[in-house]
Design a protein around this motif. Sequence first.
Motif, PDB file in Angstrom:
ATOM      1  N   ALA A 142       7.716   2.294 -10.761  1.00 26.08           N
ATOM      2  CA  ALA A 142       7.043   2.772 -11.973  1.00 26.08           C
ATOM      3  C   ALA A 142       7.946   2.698 -13.204  1.00 26.08           C
ATOM      4  O   ALA A 142       7.537   2.188 -14.257  1.00 26.08           O
ATOM      5  CB  ALA A 142       6.540   4.202 -11.766  1.00 26.08           C
ATOM      6  N   SER A 143       9.175   3.194 -13.078  1.00 26.97           N
ATOM      7  CA  SER A 143      10.074   3.199 -14.231  1.00 26.97           C
ATOM      8  C   SER A 143      10.485   1.786 -14.640  1.00 26.97           C
ATOM      9  O   SER A 143      10.858   1.550 -15.781  1.00 26.97           O
ATOM     10  CB  SER A 143      11.327   4.031 -13.914  1.00 26.97           C
ATOM     11  OG  SER A 143      12.027   3.468 -12.820  1.00 26.97           O
ATOM     12  N   MET A 144      10.402   0.843 -13.703  1.00 28.09           N
ATOM     13  CA  MET A 144      10.805  -0.543 -14.003  1.00 28.09           C
ATOM     14  C   MET A 144       9.686  -1.329 -14.679  1.00 28.09           C
ATOM     15  O   MET A 144       9.952  -2.211 -15.496  1.00 28.09           O
ATOM     16  CB  MET A 144      11.223  -1.255 -12.714  1.00 28.09           C
ATOM     17  CG  MET A 144      12.368  -0.592 -11.968  1.00 28.09           C
ATOM     18  SD  MET A 144      12.747  -1.467 -10.442  1.00 28.09           S
ATOM     19  CE  MET A 144      13.617  -0.202  -9.512  1.00 28.09           C
ATOM     20  N   VAL A 145       8.433  -1.032 -14.326  1.00 24.98           N
ATOM     21  CA  VAL A 145       7.320  -1.805 -14.890  1.00 24.98           C
ATOM     22  C   VAL A 145       6.737  -1.155 -16.139  1.00 24.98           C
ATOM     23  O   VAL A 145       5.984  -1.790 -16.880  1.00 24.98           O
ATOM     24  CB  VAL A 145       6.206  -2.032 -13.838  1.00 24.98           C
ATOM     25  CG1 VAL A 145       6.755  -2.768 -12.627  1.00 24.98           C
ATOM     26  CG2 VAL A 145       5.553  -0.720 -13.417  1.00 24.98           C
ATOM     27  N   GLY A 146       7.057   0.128 -16.366  1.00 17.69           N
ATOM     28  CA  GLY A 146       6.658   0.774 -17.610  1.00 17.69           C
ATOM     29  C   GLY A 146       5.332   1.507 -17.574  1.00 17.69           C
ATOM     30  O   GLY A 146       4.596   1.472 -16.586  1.00 17.69           O
ATOM     31  N   LYS A 147       5.037   2.139 -18.705  1.00 18.85           N
ATOM     32  CA  LYS A 147       3.885   3.032 -18.826  1.00 18.85           C
ATOM     33  C   LYS A 147       2.546   2.322 -18.636  1.00 18.85           C
ATOM     34  O   LYS A 147       1.681   2.801 -17.911  1.00 18.85           O
ATOM     35  CB  LYS A 147       3.934   3.712 -20.202  1.00 18.85           C
ATOM     36  CG  LYS A 147       2.717   4.595 -20.540  1.00 18.85           C
ATOM     37  CD  LYS A 147       2.882   5.172 -21.935  1.00 18.85           C
ATOM     38  CE  LYS A 147       1.609   5.813 -22.460  1.00 18.85           C
ATOM     39  NZ  LYS A 147       1.210   7.019 -21.767  1.00 18.85           N
ATOM     40  N   VAL A 160      15.043  -5.039  -6.222  1.00 19.96           N
ATOM     41  CA  VAL A 160      16.115  -5.754  -6.936  1.00 19.96           C
ATOM     42  C   VAL A 160      15.507  -6.736  -7.932  1.00 19.96           C
ATOM     43  O   VAL A 160      15.950  -6.833  -9.089  1.00 19.96           O
ATOM     44  CB  VAL A 160      17.043  -6.493  -5.947  1.00 19.96           C
ATOM     45  CG1 VAL A 160      17.984  -7.441  -6.700  1.00 19.96           C
ATOM     46  CG2 VAL A 160      17.863  -5.500  -5.134  1.00 19.96           C
ATOM     47  N   LEU A 161      14.480  -7.457  -7.506  1.00 21.28           N
ATOM     48  CA  LEU A 161      13.817  -8.425  -8.386  1.00 21.28           C
ATOM     49  C   LEU A 161      13.214  -7.745  -9.618  1.00 21.28           C
ATOM     50  O   LEU A 161      13.302  -8.256 -10.736  1.00 21.28           O
ATOM     51  CB  LEU A 161      12.716  -9.163  -7.612  1.00 21.28           C
ATOM     52  CG  LEU A 161      13.194 -10.084  -6.475  1.00 21.28           C
ATOM     53  CD1 LEU A 161      12.019 -10.507  -5.615  1.00 21.28           C
ATOM     54  CD2 LEU A 161      13.922 -11.305  -7.034  1.00 21.28           C
ATOM     55  N   LEU A 162      12.604  -6.564  -9.398  1.00 20.62           N
ATOM     56  CA  LEU A 162      12.024  -5.818 -10.517  1.00 20.62           C
ATOM     57  C   LEU A 162      13.118  -5.284 -11.439  1.00 20.62           C
ATOM     58  O   LEU A 162      13.008  -5.344 -12.664  1.00 20.62           O
ATOM     59  CB  LEU A 162      11.172  -4.661  -9.987  1.00 20.62           C
ATOM     60  CG  LEU A 162       9.845  -5.040  -9.336  1.00 20.62           C
ATOM     61  CD1 LEU A 162       9.264  -3.856  -8.572  1.00 20.62           C
ATOM     62  CD2 LEU A 162       8.848  -5.516 -10.391  1.00 20.62           C
ATOM     63  N   GLU A 163      14.171  -4.756 -10.839  1.00 21.56           N
ATOM     64  CA  GLU A 163      15.269  -4.181 -11.615  1.00 21.56           C
ATOM     65  C   GLU A 163      15.949  -5.236 -12.479  1.00 21.56           C
ATOM     66  O   GLU A 163      16.330  -4.972 -13.623  1.00 21.56           O
ATOM     67  CB  GLU A 163      16.282  -3.537 -10.659  1.00 21.56           C
ATOM     68  CG  GLU A 163      17.327  -2.702 -11.347  1.00 21.56           C
ATOM     69  CD  GLU A 163      18.249  -1.996 -10.361  1.00 21.56           C
ATOM     70  OE1 GLU A 163      19.053  -1.172 -10.803  1.00 21.56           O
ATOM     71  OE2 GLU A 163      18.163  -2.275  -9.147  1.00 21.56           O
ATOM     72  N   GLN A 164      16.094  -6.442 -11.923  1.00 22.17           N
ATOM     73  CA  GLN A 164      16.752  -7.534 -12.654  1.00 22.17           C
ATOM     74  C   GLN A 164      15.777  -8.287 -13.572  1.00 22.17           C
ATOM     75  O   GLN A 164      16.155  -9.275 -14.196  1.00 22.17           O
ATOM     76  CB  GLN A 164      17.359  -8.528 -11.641  1.00 22.17           C
ATOM     77  CG  GLN A 164      18.415  -7.929 -10.729  1.00 22.17           C
ATOM     78  CD  GLN A 164      19.668  -7.512 -11.473  1.00 22.17           C
ATOM     79  OE1 GLN A 164      20.061  -8.169 -12.439  1.00 22.17           O
ATOM     80  NE2 GLN A 164      20.290  -6.428 -11.054  1.00 22.17           N
TER      81      GLN A 164
END
Length: 237
Positions: A103-108, A59-63
Motif C-alpha cells: 500500500a505505501s509503495m503504490v500510493g493513495k 523488491v520490484l515495487l520498492e525499486q
Amino acid sequence: EPTVRAELMEQVPHIAMFCQENRPSIPYAFSKYLLPIVVRYLADQNNQVRKTSQAALLVLLEQELIERHDVETKVCPVLIELTAPDSNDDVKTEAVAIMCKMASMVGKDITERLVLPRFCEMCCDCRMFHVRKVCAANFGDICNVVGQQATEEMLLPRFFQLCSDNVWGVRKACAECFMAVSCATSQEVRRTKLSTLFINLISDPSRWVRQAAFQSLGPFISTFANPSSSGQYFKED
C-alpha cells in the motif's frame, strides 16, 4: 521442481534491473514475460516458491521496477483473486499481508480504489482469525496511506470490530498500532471515539492485550498534542 522455481524468483529482481537499464532495446520484456511469472507463483502449491515470489514482488515495487499500469492490471487483480472467500487459507493470509505491505509503495489512489474495499472485507473474515490478525497488525499503515476521510468513513468501523474481536491476538495487534490509527484521524474523533476504545483495551480480560495497550498509551496521548502550543509532536519515521 520447486527449488528451481524458488531460485528463479530470487533472480527476477536482478533481471528486472537489467531490463530497466536496457529498456530502449527491450522495452516490454519484464512486463510481458517476467511479471506474469511472479504473480502466478504467488499461488504456487509450494510454500518456499510463494515466499520467494512475495519477496521478489515487494523488491520490484520498492525499486519502482513495475509500471503503474501493470500494478493496476496485473498485480492487484491477482491479489484480489487470491483473497477471495473460497481461496486457499494460507494463500489468502499471505496475499492480505502483501496487499498491506504494498500500500505505501503504490500510493493513495491505487490503494483506495483497488485494495481498500477488499481489505475492509478481510477485516470481517469470520472464518479465519489469521486474516483478521494480519489486517489488525497493518491497520495503521493502511490508514496513513488512504488518509483521514477514508479512515474515518470506511476503516474506523472495522477497527472497532477488530478491537472487540473474540481472539485476543487480534485485539493485541490493534493495541500495538493504535497510535498510527490515531494519527490518521481528526482531534474530534480521537477525543470522542478512540479514547473510549482505548480504555476498553487497557481494561481487556487478556493481560497480553492490556500490556500492549499500556505500551501504546504514551504514543497515543502524544497524538493529542497541539504542536503550535506545545512545540512538540510525535512523528513516526
